[in-house]
Design a protein around this motif. Structure first.
Motif, PDB file in Angstrom:
ATOM      1  N   ILE A  92      33.372  -3.383  30.557  1.00  0.00           N
ATOM      2  CA  ILE A  92      32.703  -2.083  30.649  1.00  0.00           C
ATOM      3  C   ILE A  92      32.153  -1.763  29.267  1.00  0.00           C
ATOM      4  O   ILE A  92      32.900  -1.749  28.284  1.00  0.00           O
ATOM      5  CB  ILE A  92      33.659  -0.963  31.096  1.00  0.00           C
ATOM      6  CG1 ILE A  92      34.219  -1.240  32.488  1.00  0.00           C
ATOM      7  CG2 ILE A  92      32.935   0.392  31.077  1.00  0.00           C
ATOM      8  CD1 ILE A  92      35.269  -0.224  32.931  1.00  0.00           C
ATOM      9  N   THR A  93      30.858  -1.497  29.197  1.00  0.00           N
ATOM     10  CA  THR A  93      30.224  -1.077  27.949  1.00  0.00           C
ATOM     11  C   THR A  93      29.774   0.368  28.107  1.00  0.00           C
ATOM     12  O   THR A  93      29.091   0.708  29.066  1.00  0.00           O
ATOM     13  CB  THR A  93      29.023  -1.976  27.608  1.00  0.00           C
ATOM     14  OG1 THR A  93      29.476  -3.329  27.487  1.00  0.00           O
ATOM     15  CG2 THR A  93      28.386  -1.549  26.297  1.00  0.00           C
ATOM     16  N   VAL A  94      30.189   1.208  27.168  1.00  0.00           N
ATOM     17  CA  VAL A  94      29.941   2.646  27.248  1.00  0.00           C
ATOM     18  C   VAL A  94      28.822   3.038  26.286  1.00  0.00           C
ATOM     19  O   VAL A  94      28.788   2.584  25.140  1.00  0.00           O
ATOM     20  CB  VAL A  94      31.215   3.438  26.884  1.00  0.00           C
ATOM     21  CG1 VAL A  94      31.009   4.929  27.143  1.00  0.00           C
ATOM     22  CG2 VAL A  94      32.412   2.914  27.659  1.00  0.00           C
ATOM     23  N   THR A  95      27.915   3.886  26.759  1.00  0.00           N
ATOM     24  CA  THR A  95      26.878   4.462  25.909  1.00  0.00           C
ATOM     25  C   THR A  95      26.976   5.986  25.990  1.00  0.00           C
ATOM     26  O   THR A  95      26.931   6.545  27.089  1.00  0.00           O
ATOM     27  CB  THR A  95      25.480   4.006  26.339  1.00  0.00           C
ATOM     28  OG1 THR A  95      25.409   2.582  26.276  1.00  0.00           O
ATOM     29  CG2 THR A  95      24.416   4.603  25.426  1.00  0.00           C
TER      30      THR A  95
ATOM     31  N   TYR B  21      38.359   2.616  36.938  1.00  0.00           N
ATOM     32  CA  TYR B  21      38.694   3.022  35.574  1.00  0.00           C
ATOM     33  C   TYR B  21      38.009   4.338  35.245  1.00  0.00           C
ATOM     34  O   TYR B  21      37.037   4.731  35.891  1.00  0.00           O
ATOM     35  CB  TYR B  21      38.246   1.957  34.567  1.00  0.00           C
ATOM     36  CG  TYR B  21      38.917   0.614  34.747  1.00  0.00           C
ATOM     37  CD1 TYR B  21      40.074   0.297  34.049  1.00  0.00           C
ATOM     38  CD2 TYR B  21      38.388  -0.342  35.618  1.00  0.00           C
ATOM     39  CE1 TYR B  21      40.690  -0.948  34.211  1.00  0.00           C
ATOM     40  CE2 TYR B  21      38.998  -1.579  35.794  1.00  0.00           C
ATOM     41  CZ  TYR B  21      40.149  -1.873  35.082  1.00  0.00           C
ATOM     42  OH  TYR B  21      40.766  -3.091  35.254  1.00  0.00           O
ATOM     43  N   THR B  22      38.532   5.015  34.206  1.00  0.00           N
ATOM     44  CA  THR B  22      37.876   6.191  33.650  1.00  0.00           C
ATOM     45  C   THR B  22      37.661   5.943  32.171  1.00  0.00           C
ATOM     46  O   THR B  22      38.608   5.639  31.437  1.00  0.00           O
ATOM     47  CB  THR B  22      38.734   7.462  33.837  1.00  0.00           C
ATOM     48  OG1 THR B  22      38.966   7.676  35.228  1.00  0.00           O
ATOM     49  CG2 THR B  22      38.014   8.680  33.258  1.00  0.00           C
ATOM     50  N   VAL B  23      36.414   6.054  31.729  1.00  0.00           N
ATOM     51  CA  VAL B  23      36.115   5.882  30.313  1.00  0.00           C
ATOM     52  C   VAL B  23      35.950   7.257  29.675  1.00  0.00           C
ATOM     53  O   VAL B  23      35.458   8.199  30.294  1.00  0.00           O
ATOM     54  CB  VAL B  23      34.852   5.021  30.102  1.00  0.00           C
ATOM     55  CG1 VAL B  23      35.069   3.618  30.590  1.00  0.00           C
ATOM     56  CG2 VAL B  23      33.642   5.638  30.793  1.00  0.00           C
ATOM     57  N   TYR B  24      36.396   7.367  28.426  1.00  0.00           N
ATOM     58  CA  TYR B  24      36.328   8.602  27.660  1.00  0.00           C
ATOM     59  C   TYR B  24      35.481   8.370  26.418  1.00  0.00           C
ATOM     60  O   TYR B  24      35.602   7.326  25.763  1.00  0.00           O
ATOM     61  CB  TYR B  24      37.726   9.047  27.208  1.00  0.00           C
ATOM     62  CG  TYR B  24      38.650   9.486  28.312  1.00  0.00           C
ATOM     63  CD1 TYR B  24      39.006  10.824  28.459  1.00  0.00           C
ATOM     64  CD2 TYR B  24      39.203   8.565  29.200  1.00  0.00           C
ATOM     65  CE1 TYR B  24      39.881  11.237  29.462  1.00  0.00           C
ATOM     66  CE2 TYR B  24      40.067   8.964  30.212  1.00  0.00           C
ATOM     67  CZ  TYR B  24      40.409  10.293  30.340  1.00  0.00           C
ATOM     68  OH  TYR B  24      41.268  10.695  31.332  1.00  0.00           O
TER      69      TYR B  24
ATOM     70  N   ALA C 171      33.572   7.842  35.421  1.00  0.00           N
ATOM     71  CA  ALA C 171      34.271   6.881  36.273  1.00  0.00           C
ATOM     72  C   ALA C 171      33.499   5.569  36.310  1.00  0.00           C
ATOM     73  O   ALA C 171      32.268   5.553  36.280  1.00  0.00           O
ATOM     74  CB  ALA C 171      34.428   7.447  37.682  1.00  0.00           C
ATOM     75  N   ALA C 172      34.240   4.481  36.357  1.00  0.00           N
ATOM     76  CA  ALA C 172      33.617   3.157  36.411  1.00  0.00           C
ATOM     77  C   ALA C 172      34.466   2.252  37.298  1.00  0.00           C
ATOM     78  O   ALA C 172      35.695   2.294  37.241  1.00  0.00           O
ATOM     79  CB  ALA C 172      33.495   2.547  35.019  1.00  0.00           C
ATOM     80  N   THR C 173      33.813   1.451  38.107  1.00  0.00           N
ATOM     81  CA  THR C 173      34.501   0.516  38.992  1.00  0.00           C
ATOM     82  C   THR C 173      34.105  -0.907  38.637  1.00  0.00           C
ATOM     83  O   THR C 173      32.917  -1.246  38.631  1.00  0.00           O
ATOM     84  CB  THR C 173      34.160   0.793  40.464  1.00  0.00           C
ATOM     85  OG1 THR C 173      34.601   2.111  40.813  1.00  0.00           O
ATOM     86  CG2 THR C 173      34.843  -0.221  41.369  1.00  0.00           C
ATOM     87  N   VAL C 174      35.118  -1.706  38.323  1.00  0.00           N
ATOM     88  CA  VAL C 174      34.893  -3.125  38.076  1.00  0.00           C
ATOM     89  C   VAL C 174      35.069  -3.854  39.410  1.00  0.00           C
ATOM     90  O   VAL C 174      36.157  -3.851  39.992  1.00  0.00           O
ATOM     91  CB  VAL C 174      35.884  -3.677  37.037  1.00  0.00           C
ATOM     92  CG1 VAL C 174      35.727  -5.197  36.886  1.00  0.00           C
ATOM     93  CG2 VAL C 174      35.671  -2.986  35.690  1.00  0.00           C
ATOM     94  N   GLY C 175      33.989  -4.411  39.892  1.00  0.00           N
ATOM     95  CA  GLY C 175      34.050  -5.116  41.165  1.00  0.00           C
ATOM     96  C   GLY C 175      34.572  -6.538  40.996  1.00  0.00           C
ATOM     97  O   GLY C 175      34.798  -7.023  39.887  1.00  0.00           O
ATOM     98  N   ALA C 176      34.786  -7.195  42.120  1.00  0.00           N
ATOM     99  CA  ALA C 176      35.255  -8.582  42.117  1.00  0.00           C
ATOM    100  C   ALA C 176      34.091  -9.509  42.437  1.00  0.00           C
ATOM    101  O   ALA C 176      33.283  -9.238  43.333  1.00  0.00           O
ATOM    102  CB  ALA C 176      36.365  -8.766  43.143  1.00  0.00           C
ATOM    103  N   VAL C 177      34.013 -10.595  41.682  1.00  0.00           N
ATOM    104  CA  VAL C 177      32.992 -11.599  41.952  1.00  0.00           C
ATOM    105  C   VAL C 177      33.250 -12.203  43.337  1.00  0.00           C
ATOM    106  O   VAL C 177      34.400 -12.477  43.716  1.00  0.00           O
ATOM    107  CB  VAL C 177      33.017 -12.698  40.878  1.00  0.00           C
ATOM    108  CG1 VAL C 177      31.985 -13.772  41.177  1.00  0.00           C
ATOM    109  CG2 VAL C 177      32.761 -12.091  39.504  1.00  0.00           C
TER     110      VAL C 177
END
Length: 267
Positions: free
Chosen positions: A130-133, A164-167, A179-185
């Motif tokens: 996850i990359t946050v801007t 996940y939740t990024v701050y 909020a961010a969701t890491v999916g599965a390949v």
């Protein structure tokens, strides 16, 4: 007669001097000090200010907290607290007023926006990122989930599939979340063939609540975890499937091709 005249003259002179004392210019005068307060930008900041004016005369000078008098009634770079401003007119008459500078809200008027760039993870691994801007302020630091620790980097790696939740927090402590969701390949063709093979050859022994040797192959990640054992038992030793014929050369190739490619769900 001459002596009496001198005595009378002396008495009159003393009486005259007692009535000519100058009046006190401050007597009965009330000097009122008003002020406009600007609060600080936030706790620990010294950006407060007071702009004072006075009534009750002219030619005013001003003093902050018993400091030296100055021509301007504006005092800047103040910390939160109660401050006293004295005003002195041209006759030396002084009045005072107390003013309270409070800590302002450092986040007032800010709109901090956060976007995320997410890459998926292996279903049974931790390869997501996850990359946050963040925008709308400066000096950002970042953390992942409420239990995480803030860091300077805006990149989070080694993540398994999930939510996940990024701050993002700026230098003043103003924080926002995303909020961010890491999916599965998706499963790859080699792994899909292995799953089909195991389901057809091994499901009777290695599924359910009491699988053979305690080894369950009922999930994708269980198959990945036991891949070396599967190869050893089914390909090298030919002891799988239990109680049945050994796998054909084609079936063995399904297993070895997958493991050679990396033994991941995405292969």
């Amino acid at each position: 007669m001459t002596f009496v005249g001198l005595a009378l003259l002396f008495f009159l002179s003393c009486s005259k001097s007692g009535t000519d004392e100058p009046a006190n210019p401050c007597e009965g005068l009330t000097i009122v000090v008003n002020g406009t307060v600007t609060n600080t930008a936030g706790p620990g900041s010294t950006t407060g200010s007071i702009a004072a004016t006075a009534k009750g005369g002219s030619g005013f000078t001003f003093s902050l907290n018993n400091g030296p008098f100055q021509a301007s009634g504006t005092f800047s770079n103040l910390a939160a607290g109660t401050h006293t401003i004295r005003a002195k007119n041209s006759d030396g008459c002084i009045g005072s007023g107390s003013f309270t500078v409070s800590d302002g809200d450092p986040c007032a008027g800010k709109t901090i926006s956060v976007t995320v760039d997410v890459s998926s993870s292996e279903k049974c691994g931790k390869t997501g990122t996850i990359t946050v801007t963040a925008s709308g302020s400066t000096g950002f630091t970042y953390r992942l989930n409420a239990s995480g620790t803030y860091q300077a980097s805006n990149n989070f790696t080694g993540l398994e599939p999930g939510n996940y939740t990024v701050y993002a927090k700026d230098a003043a402590g103003c924080e926002t979340t995303k909020a961010a969701t890491v999916g599965a390949v998706a499963n790859g063709p080699l792994f899909t063939a292995v799953v089909t093979l195991i389901n057809s050859k091994c499901s009777g022994c290695h599924t359910g609540t009491n699988p053979t040797s305690g080894i369950s192959l009922g999930t994708d990640c269980a198959i990945v975890e036991k891949k070396n054992s599967i190869k050893s038992q089914a390909v090298d030793l030919e002891t799988m499937p239990k109680g049945g014929p050994a796998l054909s050369a084609a079936d063995k190739k399904v297993i070895t091709d997958w493991i050679t490619a990396g033994g991941k769900t995405s292969d």
